[in-house]
Design an enzyme around this catalytic site. Sequence first.
Site, PDB file in Angstrom:
ATOM      1  N   ARG A  30       0.325  -1.519   0.211  1.00 54.98           N
ATOM      2  CA  ARG A  30       0.004  -0.058  -0.326  1.00 54.98           C
ATOM      3  C   ARG A  30       0.616   1.357   0.176  1.00 54.98           C
ATOM      4  O   ARG A  30       0.479   2.250  -0.651  1.00 54.98           O
ATOM      5  CB  ARG A  30      -1.103  -0.151   1.605  1.00 54.98           C
ATOM      6  CG  ARG A  30      -2.400   0.020   0.963  1.00 54.98           C
ATOM      7  CD  ARG A  30      -3.384  -0.169   1.851  1.00 54.98           C
ATOM      8  NE  ARG A  30      -2.411   0.264   3.595  1.00 54.98           N
ATOM      9  CZ  ARG A  30      -3.452  -0.168   4.597  1.00 54.98           C
ATOM     10  NH1 ARG A  30      -4.271  -0.020   4.221  1.00 54.98           N
ATOM     11  NH2 ARG A  30      -2.677  -0.210   5.668  1.00 54.98           N
ATOM     12  N   HIS A  40       3.785 -24.505  14.100  1.00 52.16           N
ATOM     13  CA  HIS A  40       4.929 -25.074  14.316  1.00 52.16           C
ATOM     14  C   HIS A  40       4.864 -26.315  14.372  1.00 52.16           C
ATOM     15  O   HIS A  40       5.110 -27.692  14.350  1.00 52.16           O
ATOM     16  CB  HIS A  40       6.124 -24.778  14.802  1.00 52.16           C
ATOM     17  CG  HIS A  40       5.653 -22.612  13.475  1.00 52.16           C
ATOM     18  ND1 HIS A  40       5.362 -22.923  11.702  1.00 52.16           N
ATOM     19  CD2 HIS A  40       6.247 -21.806  14.002  1.00 52.16           C
ATOM     20  CE1 HIS A  40       5.737 -21.770  11.856  1.00 52.16           C
ATOM     21  NE2 HIS A  40       5.929 -20.960  12.907  1.00 52.16           N
TER      22      HIS A  40
HETATM   23  C1  BG6 Z   1       6.615 -17.352  12.924  1.00 54.49           C
HETATM   24  C2  BG6 Z   1       5.782 -16.693  14.913  1.00 54.49           C
HETATM   25  O1  BG6 Z   1       5.919 -18.669  12.676  1.00 54.49           O
HETATM   26  O2  BG6 Z   1       8.047 -18.461  13.822  1.00 54.49           O
HETATM   27  C3  BG6 Z   1       7.167 -16.080  14.493  1.00 54.49           C
HETATM   28  O3  BG6 Z   1       5.061 -15.767  13.913  1.00 54.49           O
HETATM   29  C4  BG6 Z   1       8.121 -17.012  15.401  1.00 54.49           C
HETATM   30  O4  BG6 Z   1       6.251 -15.161  16.423  1.00 54.49           O
HETATM   31  C5  BG6 Z   1       8.774 -17.662  15.050  1.00 54.49           C
HETATM   32  O5  BG6 Z   1       8.909 -16.148  15.993  1.00 54.49           O
HETATM   33  C6  BG6 Z   1      10.019 -18.143  14.945  1.00 54.49           C
HETATM   34  O6  BG6 Z   1      10.472 -18.945  13.314  1.00 54.49           O
HETATM   35  P1  BG6 Z   1      12.405 -18.972  13.533  1.00 54.49           P
HETATM   36  O7  BG6 Z   1      12.209 -19.750  11.995  1.00 54.49           O
HETATM   37  O8  BG6 Z   1      12.376 -18.396  13.939  1.00 54.49           O
HETATM   38  O9  BG6 Z   1      12.429 -20.669  14.629  1.00 54.49           O
END
Ligand code: BG6
Length: 497
Positions: A56, A247
């Site tokens: 945007r 995750h």
């Molecule tokens: C993201 C979350 O999906 O994953 C974040 O929204 C988090 O809050 C992040 O910090 C962690 O990812 P990684 O790859 O750094 O473990």
Amino acid sequence: MQKLGPVTGQPTGAPFDMLLFGATGDLALRKLVPALYRRHLAGQIVAGSRVLALARTSQSRETYLAQIEETCRKYLRPEEFSAERWKSFAAVVDYLTIDATQAQDFKKLSAALAGRDDVVRVIFLSTAPSLFTLTCDNLAAAGLVTPKSRVVLEKPLGHDRTSAEAINRSVGAMFAEHQIYRIDHYLGKETVQNLIALRFGNTLFEPLWRRGRIRHVQITVAEQLGVEGRGQFYDQTGALRDMVQSHLLQLVCILAMEPPASSDPDAVRDEKLKVLRALRPILDRDVQTKTVRAHYKAGAVSGQPVPGYLDEAGVPADSTTETFVALKAEIDTWRWAGVPFYLRTGKRLQDRVTEIVVTFEDVPHSIFEGAGGSDRSPNRLVIRLQPQESITLTILAKKPGEVMRLAPVNLALDLAGSFKEKPVDAYERLIMDVVKGNLTLFMRRDELDAAWRWIDPIREGWARHDERIKSYVAGSWGPAASSALISRDGFAWQDES
Ligand code: BG6
């Protein structure tokens, strides 16, 4: 609206267009643009490909290029960067000011894409999920959804099962399921790929990968970071939705699924779905014994003082949103009945570590009882996703010396030293999978639904039976209740044992 016909996979090496919605957002700047830059260096963004950055903010292409150059310099290693390389990458990138909620803005996009319907079109929605439906509607109305289009949806996909279903329904009206790539970047991490290789490329572990052989499993995703300026977003989300629903449950699936018949996307996703559907629901008062939620108080992380969650910008002073969750998951199948999976994730914890620990059964009878000082710790397989990727098997061996004393020794896979190739960042792999049309590492609609179906009752249980959120000191390993959750079953978290 009629669904589009099937899309066939594209060999690496063909040009593509990437439409990056939310191009000025945190994820795009920190992860997606650097990933594209690296794939460009690897020669995978072949001549004729284009990245159309869309946001945007009204600004020129030059201003946007200056912005991404700065962030790439920050997030990439210095040796990856040179003025010449940057110039050739920048030549691929264009910037268009587009408000995704305004249908007329899509005319600019139509003009930019004229004559390119036969090129693979990757539509990456790195925006708030509340914009997904409208963006897809506007794309379709402008005639921009072609048979070769693929849409990538970033998490969180909704905030509960109903809202996720609404998004899936509306996106599904414009794109066929095989054109929808629901991304979970954990599935693209190198060690997760290695876990798949370890389980299904070797015969060694398969006979042991079950109840009777495995005592329990732990998954820890610990972050030192706080909410990093995302307070307002985070407060609507919380750790259960932000991390567990996506995750951690995906890691559970990879660990617990039955061997798929092939690496075909649906063969893998069918098996993952069975795991999600076999998770025993955590209902009503179960939340008191099987879950712990908390948020951080002021403390210090790596020696640096940090404020408490309630003092973060954008967070209401009376917020009850959790930045930490620990829970006990159980999978009701023949393979896993009676094997608890303990999951734990939190922000502002002592260390940054993502680790899976598979603890095997104790020996049924020890012949070393008389050997004073012998360790009796069970075998453990420790799969570390970050910071340093590693896979280690802990076994007991004899300590050198005259007497028979046992102590743990690590058998470590030398992942970095065994290959000359460097690991590929999760987003790099996943973006190229979309370009190639490989859906294996992306979540199918029914998987997402099953994940929410398990998560929603936990939130409902918290609202009804666990109103008072606990707290923990920033820089610790979470609240005492997290240790109690696992110690009630006679176990301890890896950092406590
Ligand atoms: C993201 C979350 O999906 O994953 C974040 O929204 C988090 O809050 C992040 O910090 C962690 O990812 P990684 O790859 O750094 O473990």
